[in-house]
Enzyme design. Structure first.
Site, short mmCIF file in Angstrom:
data_model
loop_
_atom_site.label_atom_id
_atom_site.label_comp_id
_atom_site.label_asym_id
_atom_site.label_seq_id
_atom_site.Cartn_x
_atom_site.Cartn_y
_atom_site.Cartn_z
N ASP A 136 27.62 34.53 34.64
CA ASP A 136 27.26 33.35 35.44
C ASP A 136 27.84 33.55 36.85
O ASP A 136 29.05 33.46 37.05
CB ASP A 136 27.81 32.08 34.79
CG ASP A 136 27.22 30.83 35.44
OD1 ASP A 136 27.14 30.79 36.68
OD2 ASP A 136 26.83 29.91 34.69
N ASN A 159 11.16 34.81 35.46
CA ASN A 159 10.84 33.38 35.52
C ASN A 159 10.02 33.11 36.78
O ASN A 159 9.75 34.03 37.56
CB ASN A 159 12.11 32.53 35.47
CG ASN A 159 13.03 32.82 36.64
OD1 ASN A 159 12.66 32.59 37.79
ND2 ASN A 159 14.21 33.36 36.35
#
Ligand code: CTP
Length: 410
Positions: free
Chosen positions: A305, A209
Site C-alpha cells: 500500500d 482497472n
C-alpha cells in the site's frame, strides 16, 4: 500578497459577470483596493450599485461622462492602479484588446494603460476554440497579457468544455502569485501517483482497472503551475507526459512503490493512482496456452500500500499526504475510515460508480475529508479539481511555514 494593492477590475459582458461581486469581495478580503469599470454589456449582468457597494468606490461606466472625465480621466484610472484585471474577458473584449480597438471606457483604458494586464476569459467552448480567439490570445500573451484559466465545465449555454471563467479564489491566487513574484509552492517538492497499475499474469496478459490518469496528471500539472518541483509516477495511461514535470512511467504496483520511494524526500505526496490491490502469485514466465484441460485459476497476493507507506511516521514522511478514495457507496464514511486506516492527512473522496462517469470522464465530484471535517466540492472538471486541491495544499503549507525540503529528488 495583495495587501494595499490597487486593482482596476474591468467587467465585460458575459454571464460569468455574475461571479464578479464574489471576486470583488475576495479581493477586498485579501487586502486589495478594488475600483471597477463596467462595460455597457457588463451592466446587463451585474449592476454598478452591487459592485460599488462591495468595492466601496465609484463604478465607472461611461467614456463620455463629463463628471467621470473631470474627476478621473481614463488615463488616470489606469495610472492609479497597480494592475488591470479583466474578468470576465469575453471573446469580443479579447478581440478588441488584440486589435487595439478603443470604442468604450473599458477598451480605451486597456489601450492607454501601461500597467500589467491579467484577464480571466469566459465564453462558450466553441468561441474559445475558434481560430480567431486562439490567434487573439496568442497575440495578447506575446505582448505580456496573462491569461487566468479558463476552466472546463458546464456552461450557462448548456454545453460542456473549456471556457468557464476561473473561480474567484483561483483568480485571487493568480494575482497573489503575480505580486509575490513567485509561485506559492516554489521551493516545495511533490510526488504524485496517477493512472492504473498493470499486474502481469504472463508476458502478454495482465490485470488492470479503468483509471485514465486524468485526475492524477491534472494534479501534477496544477502543483507544477504553482511552482512545486513535481515527480509524477504514472501507471500505463494514454496521456502525454506533462511539460516541466519529471515523469516516471511504471507498470505494476511494486514498480510504482519503488519509483515513489526514489522520489522521496518530498514535501507533498498525492496518491491519485488506482493501484491494483492484488497481483497474481507466480506470474507465468511464458505465455499460458490453452491445452484443453482446466481453465486457469490464480492465487493472488496483496500489493504494497503506497499511500499507507508514505503516511507512516518517519524521517521521509511528506509534510502533507493526500489520498483518494474511489468508492461506489457510502462515500464519506468509507473515506473517513480510509483516512484513519492509512494515516494520511487528507482524502479526496469520489464516487466512481458507473453512473457518475468519473473513471475515464472529464468531470469529478470530490469531497475533501480532513481530520477536522468534510468540504463538499461541486462537480467540476478534473482540471478544476486539481487547481482547487493545489490551491488548498499551497494555503495549508504556507500557513504552516516555509518549505523545509526544497528540491526533493528527481
Ligand atoms: N493506494 C495505494 N496503494 C495501494 C492501494 C491504494 O497507494 N496498494 C492508494 C490510492 O492511490 C488511493 C488510496 O490508496 O489514494 C485509496 O485507494 P482505494 O483503491 O480507494 O482504496 P483501497 O485502499 O484499495 O481500499 P478498497 O479497495 O478496499 O476500497
Amino acid at each position: 500578497m495583495l495587501n494595499g494593492k490597487r486593482v482596476l477590475l474591468i467587467v465585460t459582458g458575459g454571464i460569468a459577470a455574475y461571479k464578479t461581486p464574489e471576486l470583488v469581495r475576495q479581493l477586498i478580503k485579501a487586502g486589495a483596493h478594488v475600483r471597477c469599470v463596467l462595460t455597457k454589456a457588463g451592466e446587463q449582468f451585474v449592476t454598478p450599485l452591487t459592485l460599488s457597494s462591495l468595492s466601496g468606490d465609484k463604478v465607472y461606466t461611461d467614456l463620455f461622462s463629463l463628471t467621470d472625465e473631470h474627476d478621473m480621466g481614463h488615463i488616470n484610472l489606469s495610472r492609479e492602479a497597480d494592475i488591470v484585471l479583466v474578468a470576465p474577458a469575453t471573446a469580443n473584449a479579447l478581440a478588441k484588446m488584440a486589435h487595439g480597438i478603443a470604442d468604450d471606457l473599458a477598451t480605451t483604458l486597456l489601450l492607454a494603460t501601461d500597467k500589467p494586464v491579467l484577464t480571466a476569459p469566459a465564453m462558450n467552448v466553441r468561441m474559445w476554440e475558434h481560430a480567431a480567439t486562439r490567434d487573439n490570445v496568442k497575440l495578447l500573451q506575446a505582448r505580456g497579457v496573462t491569461m487566468i484559466g479558463p476552466d472546463e465545465g458546464d456552461m450557462a449555454c448548456g454545453e460542456w468544455g473549456e471556457g468557464r471563467m476561473s473561480e474567484p479564489e483561483d483568480i485571487v491566487l493568480a494575482l497573489n502569485a503575480f505580486f509575490d513574484g513567485e509561485a506559492p509552492l516554489k521551493g516545495f517538492s511533490a510526488v504524485v501517483t496517477s493512472g492504473p497499475t498493470h499486474e502481469a499474469i504472463d508476458p502478454v496478459r495482465y490485470i488492470a482497472n479503468r483509471s485514465s490518469g486524468k485526475q492524477g496528471h491534472a494534479i501534477a500539472e496544477a502543483l507544477n503551475e504553482l511552482g512545486a518541483h513535481v515527480t509524477l509516477v504514472s501507471g500505463p495511461v494514454d496521456l502525454a507526459d506533462p511539460q516541466g514535470i519529471t515523469v516516471k512511467r511504471v507498470e505494476s504496483a511494486r514498480d510504482m512503490k519503488a519509483a515513489v520511494d526514489r522520489a522521496l524526500p518530498a514535501d507533498i505526496a498525492v496518491c491519485a493512482a488506482a493501484v491494483a490491490d492484488w497481483r497474481v502469485a507466480g506470474e507465468a514466465e511464458q505465455k499460458m496456452k490453452k491445452d484443453g484441460s482446466a481453465t486457469p485459476s490464480f492465487e493472488t497476493i496483496e500489493n504494497p500500500d503506497i499511500l499507507a507507506g508514505l503516511s507512516a511516521p518517519g524521517p521521509n514522511r511528506p509534510r502533507l499526504v493526500v489520498g483518494f478514495a474511489a468508492e461506489t457507496e457510502s462515500v464519506i464514511e468509507h473515506a473517513r475510515a480510509k483516512l484513519a486506516k492509512k494515516g494520511c492527512d487528507w482524502i479526496c473522496a469520489n464516487d466512481v460508480s458507473p453512473a457518475t462517469g468519473t473513471f475515464g470522464g472529464d468531470a469529478n465530484t470530490v469531497h475533501l475529508v480532513t481530520r477536522t471535517g468534510v468540504e463538499d466540492w461541486p462537480t467540476q472538471s478534473k482540471r478544476a479539481v486539481a487547481r482547487k486541491l493545489a490551491a488548498r495544499i499551497a494555503a495549508h503549507l504556507n500557513a504552516e511555514g516555509t518549505a523545509t525540503k526544497p528540491g526533493g529528488a528527481g
